[in-house]
Each structure stands twice: as structure tokens, then as C-alpha cells.
Write a protein that holds these residues in place. Structure first.
Motif, PDB file in Angstrom:
ATOM      1  N   SER A 193       0.821  -1.208   0.000  1.00 29.10           N
ATOM      2  CA  SER A 193       0.000   0.000   0.000  1.00 29.10           C
ATOM      3  C   SER A 193       0.857   1.261   0.000  1.00 29.10           C
ATOM      4  O   SER A 193       0.539   2.241  -0.679  1.00 29.10           O
ATOM      5  N   GLY A 194       1.944   1.231   0.773  1.00 29.07           N
ATOM      6  CA  GLY A 194       2.827   2.395   0.824  1.00 29.07           C
ATOM      7  C   GLY A 194       3.451   2.688  -0.530  1.00 29.07           C
ATOM      8  O   GLY A 194       3.522   3.847  -0.961  1.00 29.07           O
ATOM      9  N   LEU A 195       3.908   1.652  -1.223  1.00 26.41           N
ATOM     10  CA  LEU A 195       4.520   1.850  -2.536  1.00 26.41           C
ATOM     11  C   LEU A 195       3.485   2.264  -3.578  1.00 26.41           C
ATOM     12  O   LEU A 195       3.757   3.110  -4.437  1.00 26.41           O
ATOM     13  N   GLN A 196       2.292   1.691  -3.497  1.00 27.31           N
ATOM     14  CA  GLN A 196       1.238   2.121  -4.415  1.00 27.31           C
ATOM     15  C   GLN A 196       0.877   3.583  -4.165  1.00 27.31           C
ATOM     16  O   GLN A 196       0.604   4.335  -5.104  1.00 27.31           O
ATOM     17  N   GLY A 197       0.890   3.986  -2.908  1.00 33.55           N
ATOM     18  CA  GLY A 197       0.616   5.381  -2.580  1.00 33.55           C
ATOM     19  C   GLY A 197       1.676   6.333  -3.107  1.00 33.55           C
ATOM     20  O   GLY A 197       1.412   7.523  -3.281  1.00 33.55           O
ATOM     21  N   ALA A 198       2.887   5.789  -3.358  1.00 32.58           N
ATOM     22  CA  ALA A 198       3.959   6.591  -3.949  1.00 32.58           C
ATOM     23  C   ALA A 198       3.979   6.441  -5.468  1.00 32.58           C
ATOM     24  O   ALA A 198       4.970   6.780  -6.120  1.00 32.58           O
ATOM     25  N   ARG A 251      14.750   7.370  -6.080  1.00 28.82           N
ATOM     26  CA  ARG A 251      15.081   6.627  -4.856  1.00 28.82           C
ATOM     27  C   ARG A 251      14.391   7.231  -3.640  1.00 28.82           C
ATOM     28  O   ARG A 251      13.959   6.516  -2.740  1.00 28.82           O
ATOM     29  N   ALA A 252      14.272   8.551  -3.613  1.00 32.32           N
ATOM     30  CA  ALA A 252      13.553   9.191  -2.504  1.00 32.32           C
ATOM     31  C   ALA A 252      12.083   8.787  -2.518  1.00 32.32           C
ATOM     32  O   ALA A 252      11.470   8.598  -1.459  1.00 32.32           O
ATOM     33  N   ARG A 253      11.502   8.612  -3.699  1.00 34.55           N
ATOM     34  CA  ARG A 253      10.100   8.196  -3.791  1.00 34.55           C
ATOM     35  C   ARG A 253       9.938   6.761  -3.301  1.00 34.55           C
ATOM     36  O   ARG A 253       8.971   6.441  -2.600  1.00 34.55           O
ATOM     37  N   TYR A 254      10.888   5.878  -3.655  1.00 33.13           N
ATOM     38  CA  TYR A 254      10.852   4.522  -3.116  1.00 33.13           C
ATOM     39  C   TYR A 254      10.909   4.559  -1.584  1.00 33.13           C
ATOM     40  O   TYR A 254      10.156   3.858  -0.903  1.00 33.13           O
ATOM     41  N   ALA A 255      11.806   5.382  -1.055  1.00 30.41           N
ATOM     42  CA  ALA A 255      11.955   5.461   0.402  1.00 30.41           C
ATOM     43  C   ALA A 255      10.679   5.954   1.057  1.00 30.41           C
ATOM     44  O   ALA A 255      10.259   5.431   2.104  1.00 30.41           O
ATOM     45  N   ARG A 256      10.029   6.953   0.471  1.00 29.74           N
ATOM     46  CA  ARG A 256       8.781   7.455   1.046  1.00 29.74           C
ATOM     47  C   ARG A 256       7.717   6.362   1.094  1.00 29.74           C
ATOM     48  O   ARG A 256       6.993   6.228   2.080  1.00 29.74           O
ATOM     49  N   GLY A 257       7.621   5.588   0.019  1.00 28.04           N
ATOM     50  CA  GLY A 257       6.646   4.516  -0.007  1.00 28.04           C
ATOM     51  C   GLY A 257       6.919   3.454   1.040  1.00 28.04           C
ATOM     52  O   GLY A 257       5.997   2.968   1.717  1.00 28.04           O
ATOM     53  N   LEU A 258       8.187   3.081   1.214  1.00 28.72           N
ATOM     54  CA  LEU A 258       8.541   2.064   2.200  1.00 28.72           C
ATOM     55  C   LEU A 258       8.280   2.558   3.620  1.00 28.72           C
ATOM     56  O   LEU A 258       7.755   1.811   4.458  1.00 28.72           O
ATOM     57  N   ARG A 263       5.131   2.587   8.702  1.00 32.03           N
ATOM     58  CA  ARG A 263       4.289   3.330   9.656  1.00 32.03           C
ATOM     59  C   ARG A 263       2.887   2.741   9.722  1.00 32.03           C
ATOM     60  O   ARG A 263       2.286   2.641  10.798  1.00 32.03           O
ATOM     61  N   ASP A 264       2.367   2.355   8.573  1.00 31.34           N
ATOM     62  CA  ASP A 264       1.039   1.738   8.544  1.00 31.34           C
ATOM     63  C   ASP A 264       1.032   0.437   9.341  1.00 31.34           C
ATOM     64  O   ASP A 264       0.132   0.192  10.139  1.00 31.34           O
ATOM     65  N   PHE A 265       2.049  -0.394   9.159  1.00 32.83           N
ATOM     66  CA  PHE A 265       2.116  -1.667   9.873  1.00 32.83           C
ATOM     67  C   PHE A 265       2.226  -1.444  11.372  1.00 32.83           C
ATOM     68  O   PHE A 265       1.588  -2.150  12.168  1.00 32.83           O
ATOM     69  N   LEU A 266       3.018  -0.463  11.780  1.00 30.79           N
ATOM     70  CA  LEU A 266       3.233  -0.218  13.198  1.00 30.79           C
ATOM     71  C   LEU A 266       2.104   0.588  13.835  1.00 30.79           C
ATOM     72  O   LEU A 266       2.092   0.792  15.059  1.00 30.79           O
ATOM     73  N   GLY A 267       1.193   1.056  13.014  1.00 33.02           N
ATOM     74  CA  GLY A 267       0.048   1.789  13.566  1.00 33.02           C
ATOM     75  C   GLY A 267       0.397   3.144  14.087  1.00 33.02           C
ATOM     76  O   GLY A 267      -0.168   3.630  15.066  1.00 33.02           O
TER      77      GLY A 267
END
Length: 267
Positions: A193-198, A251-258, A263-267
Motif C-alpha cells: 500500500s505504501g509503494l502504491q501510494g507513492a 530513490r527518494a520516492r521509493y523510500a517514502r513509499g517504504l 508506519r502503517d504496519f506499526l500503527g
């Protein structure tokens, strides 16, 4: 001093008594919240404070210079595998090891800025270094009871038109990964989801087509006692994806997605 001067001016304008003036001037300027009959200072807490995260940058730049070391068999979860591999590269020669290292460092910095403790499985990207082996990578995070471990890679498929990312998790396989299979899948979905959001797309060459892959053959996943996932961020043999991977903005966009996925997993 400025606050007290303003209070004094107010007192002179509206005719407050000196006792009231003294009480107002004595109040602290910091933000306050009510706590029972007293007051306490507002404390800001970083969102990932107290969390421990392991980031595993895939491979090592110098692996190809040490064939004896990286071909040595090591435990991988009920079987053995070579210690490590050389990884892939773009058609222009940009190595997977370097891409994984650069993205991992961006991810680590962002997570630390959010308050997390971050451990990397390797601390350099050099031609005179090799490893660590997949068994060491697999166990990274176990002794420190990390909240999760994320292994960062890129793929090298020669399939026509192959592009997109996919996230790999271990199966429910006793006695190795039955205790982490479910949370690892939650982590994988969050990373997806994070990568799709990026604005990254899931791989079009992996069975299922949903960007998730379950594999039992990876020591990096099999030996983990904490939730773990391995992400192939894209196909380095795709010219379009290679352009993104070789650019700092990409690469910064990949990092933002990860980071968003973590953060989503950790709530």
C-alpha cells in the motif's frame, strides 16, 4: 521579558490592580494542559519512538570479488543455501547492491527522524567487502526483539515487458515461520500500500498479479523470529524503471513509499 512588558501595558490600559498584574506576569509562556488541579507541560512524542526496525540492504557491492566466501553453504531454514549472491544490475551497469544501499539509507534516516531505532545488516557498500550471509541477515533482529525486519532488493527479470514491484513473505511453515507468517503478511500488505501510494505499480510478471509472493526458499525470511518481508522494488532490466532507480528523486520516492508502509504496519 516581552511577555511581562505586554502584561504591564494591558494593566495600564484596562486598569488592572498590581496583584492581578503580578499573577499574570508569573504564568509560564509554554503550552499547558490541565491535569487534575495542577498543570503540566505538553510533551511531544515522535510517532515511532520506542520502535526497533531492522533494514537489510540486499547483497554487497564486492560480493563478486569473493566467490569462495559467497558460495559457501549456510543454514537457510531446514536446508542450506549459498552465503549470498552478487545481485543484478541495470543494463547500464548500476548494481542492485548500490541501489539497495542508497534506498536503505534514505529509509533509515526517515525512520530515525520519526523516533525509531534502526539497525542495518550491513554498514558499507564497497568492492572490498562481501556478505553478510543470508543466515546472519535472517537472524538480524531476533536478539534485539525488533518490531520488524525489511529486506530491500530489486529484480533482474528478462521477461518481455517485465516491470513493477512485489513483496515476498514466508509461508506458515513449522517450526520455522509459523509464528511470524500472519504478521509478515500484514507487513507485506502495508508495504504494498505504501509503494502504491507513492505511485509505483505491482509487478506484472509475478503469479497472482497482486504484488505479493509467498516463498519458503529464502533464508533471510526463514530464520527470522520477527515479522519480516523482502521487497523487490522493481525490475532493473526495465529501461523505464532503471531511470527511476538511478535518479535521486526516484530513490527518494521509493523510500517514502517504504516508510509509509512501515508506519502503517506499526500503527
Amino acid at each position: 521579558m516581552l511577555r511581562r512588558a505586554v502584561v504591564l501595558l494591558l494593566a495600564l490600559v484596562v486598569g488592572l490592580g498590581f496583584d492581578t498584574l503580578a499573577a499574570l506576569a508569573a504564568q509560564p509562556a509554554d503550552p499547558l494542559v490541565e491535569q487534575g488541579e495542577g498543570r503540566a507541560r505538553v510533551e511531544t512524542k515522535e510517532p515511532l519512538s520506542g520502535r526497533t526496525i531492522v533494514i537489510d540492504p540486499g547483497h554487497q557491492l564486492g560480493n563478486h570479488n569473493y566467490p569462495a566466501q559467497i558460495n559457501r553453504p549456510v543454514p537457510a531454514g531446514g536446508f542450506t543455501k549459498p552465503c549470498n549472491t552478487t545481485g543484478t544490475a541495470t543494463n547500464g551497469g548500476y548494481p542492485e547492491a548500490t541501489f539497495a544501499w542508497q534506498v536503505s539509507r534514505l529509509v533509515a534516516k526517515r525512520l530515525r527522524d520519526l523516533g525509531a531505532t534502526v539497525r542495518l545488516t550491513r554498514h558499507s557498500n564497497r568492492q572490498d567487502r562481501w556478505g553478510p550471509c543470508v543466515d546472519a541477515r535472517g537472524r538480524a533482529g531476533n536478539a534485539i526483539d525488533a518490531d520488524l525486519k525489511l529486506s530491500i532488493h530489486a529484480d533482474g527479470s528478462y521477461a518481455a515487458g517485465a516491470r513493477g514491484f512485489h513483496v515476498i513473505v514466508p509461508p506458515d511453515r513449522a517450526p520455522w515461520t509459523d509464528d511470524i507468517a500472519a504478521p509478515s503478511m500484514r507487513l507485506a500488505r502495508a508495504v504494498r500500500s505504501g509503494l502504491q501510494g507513492a505511485d509505483f505499480v505491482v509487478a506484472n510478471y509475478i503469479a497472482g498479479g497482486d504484488g505479493l509472493d509467498v516463498r519458503s526458499d529464502l533464508g533471510t525470511l526463514n530464520l527470522s523470529d520477527v515479522p519480516t518481508a523482502m521487497v523487490e522494488l522493481g525490475n532493473m532490466r526495465s529501461a523505464a524503471e532503471a531511470r527511476v532507480m538511478t535518479s535521486p528523486k526516484g530513490r527518494a520516492r521509493y523510500a517514502r513509499g517504504l516508510v509509509a508502509g512501515v508506519r502503517d504496519f506499526l500503527g
